[in-house]
Design an enzyme around this catalytic site. Sequence first.
Site, short mmCIF file in Angstrom:
data_model
loop_
_atom_site.label_atom_id
_atom_site.label_comp_id
_atom_site.label_asym_id
_atom_site.label_seq_id
_atom_site.Cartn_x
_atom_site.Cartn_y
_atom_site.Cartn_z
N SER A 30 0.67 -1.53 -0.21
CA SER A 30 0.01 -0.05 0.12
C SER A 30 0.84 1.59 0.21
O SER A 30 0.30 2.19 0.08
CB SER A 30 -1.30 -0.11 1.14
OG SER A 30 -1.18 -0.56 1.31
N LYS A 63 0.51 3.79 -2.49
CA LYS A 63 -0.53 4.39 -2.76
C LYS A 63 -0.57 5.95 -2.62
O LYS A 63 -1.31 6.61 -3.63
CB LYS A 63 -1.47 3.57 -1.72
CG LYS A 63 -2.16 2.26 -1.94
CD LYS A 63 -3.14 1.39 -0.46
CE LYS A 63 -3.64 0.66 -0.65
NZ LYS A 63 -4.22 0.00 -0.66
N TYR A 109 -3.83 -2.23 -10.52
CA TYR A 109 -3.70 -2.32 -8.63
C TYR A 109 -2.84 -3.19 -8.11
O TYR A 109 -2.01 -3.11 -7.21
CB TYR A 109 -5.69 -2.18 -8.53
CG TYR A 109 -4.96 -2.24 -6.45
CD1 TYR A 109 -5.07 -1.14 -5.79
CD2 TYR A 109 -5.55 -3.61 -6.06
CE1 TYR A 109 -4.42 -0.74 -4.06
CE2 TYR A 109 -5.39 -3.65 -4.51
CZ TYR A 109 -4.96 -2.41 -4.36
OH TYR A 109 -4.92 -2.65 -2.37
N TYR A 120 -4.52 3.72 7.90
CA TYR A 120 -5.93 3.84 8.73
C TYR A 120 -6.40 3.14 9.72
O TYR A 120 -6.65 4.54 9.95
CB TYR A 120 -5.73 1.13 8.49
CG TYR A 120 -5.39 0.70 6.55
CD1 TYR A 120 -5.63 1.51 5.14
CD2 TYR A 120 -4.09 0.58 6.69
CE1 TYR A 120 -4.64 1.23 4.91
CE2 TYR A 120 -3.41 0.90 5.59
CZ TYR A 120 -3.68 0.66 4.46
OH TYR A 120 -3.33 0.73 3.29
N VAL A 150 1.29 -3.88 3.97
CA VAL A 150 0.98 -5.41 4.75
C VAL A 150 2.35 -5.86 4.34
O VAL A 150 2.27 -7.40 4.13
CB VAL A 150 -0.17 -5.92 4.20
CG1 VAL A 150 -1.32 -5.43 4.91
CG2 VAL A 150 -0.31 -6.14 2.61
N1 GLN Z 1 -2.45 -5.58 -1.93
C1 GLN Z 1 -2.61 -5.06 -0.37
C2 GLN Z 1 -4.37 -5.57 -0.65
O1 GLN Z 1 -5.14 -5.07 -1.18
C3 GLN Z 1 -2.32 -3.41 -0.01
C4 GLN Z 1 -3.15 -3.81 1.73
C5 GLN Z 1 -1.78 -3.17 2.08
O2 GLN Z 1 -0.70 -2.76 2.01
N2 GLN Z 1 -2.41 -3.04 3.74
O3 GLN Z 1 -4.22 -5.97 -0.09
#
Ligand code: GLN
Length: 313
Positions: free
Chosen positions: A68, A71, A195, A247, A265
């Site tokens: 993520s 992003k 994505y 988050y 993650v």
């Molecule tokens: N690719 C992961 C997902 O879509 C990204 C989630 C994350 O890093 N928090 O679940």
Amino acid sequence: MSHAVPGLAKAVEEIADEMRQRPDRGDVASYIPELARVDANSFGLAVVSADGSVTAAGDSDTSFSIQSISKVFTLTLALGLVGDRLWRRVGREPSGSPFNSIVQLEHERGIPRNPFINAGAIAVTDAILSGHQPREALGEILRFMQFLAHDSSIAIDESVAASEKRTGFRNIALANYMKSFGVLDNPVDYTLGVYFHHCAIAMSCRQLAMAGQFLAHSGRNPATGLSVVSAERAKRINAVMLTCGHYDGSGEFAYRVGLPGKSGVGGGILAIAPGKASIAVWSPGLDKSGNSHLGRLALESLTKRMGWSIFGA
Ligand code: GLN
């Protein structure tokens, strides 16, 4: 010759030593099976100072799945492409929910709360994809990362992308749900393909900290003088990172670390000390919100020692 920031090298070295020895390492993400293969004992830390010099320790040159953290860069690209119109399809309020939550989407008629929860990032990816083939859009994203990090070796880990695609039922549900409200313009498969692949970009702490420099210096890379975005845009991206980058752990991160930050993650965190440094840390074990457990502790310790919290002290 770099102009060393007093105390930084010592702090980075000591923090990495401490973190490598701690027994409480959190839990490595396993819902993307390929991520579960990583060594939970890894720890890396890299800090790029205002003069472009890098202070690093531990596994700072080992590539990991940025997940993520990508992003932040897709948001930057999408704002460059469509400007403030982007905010019609994604909000910028903290969600207080897990990164892959579905509940809010129904209440808010398919408009995700912010660009950093999965639904929001999928909507942002869809904006980048419009007018392109998926392969071209992905190439744009990857080249942007390579340009920012000044490193053309940065690549996508195809096995991680394939692993997420195979098990991405929740993201597939989120994307289809948004599509039903007309929030996505492109075929769901295409948007998700891009994505999953941008989440699977692999980078080291050093590369990531290099890539984040423009956010620490009003949109410019101070070492090269190159401008990436306007100062105003950098400020706004940092604001969204501060409020939404972790988050439902965003409040705790602001409280303890006091910097705009974005987690993934894969166990990485990119944190921005405005005017001072771009910082990347990696420890694969996660806390209950899906943020790197030791990564946050390391950043808390670093900002305390260096006096870098944006809130002072
Ligand atoms: N690719 C992961 C997902 O879509 C990204 C989630 C994350 O890093 N928090 O679940």
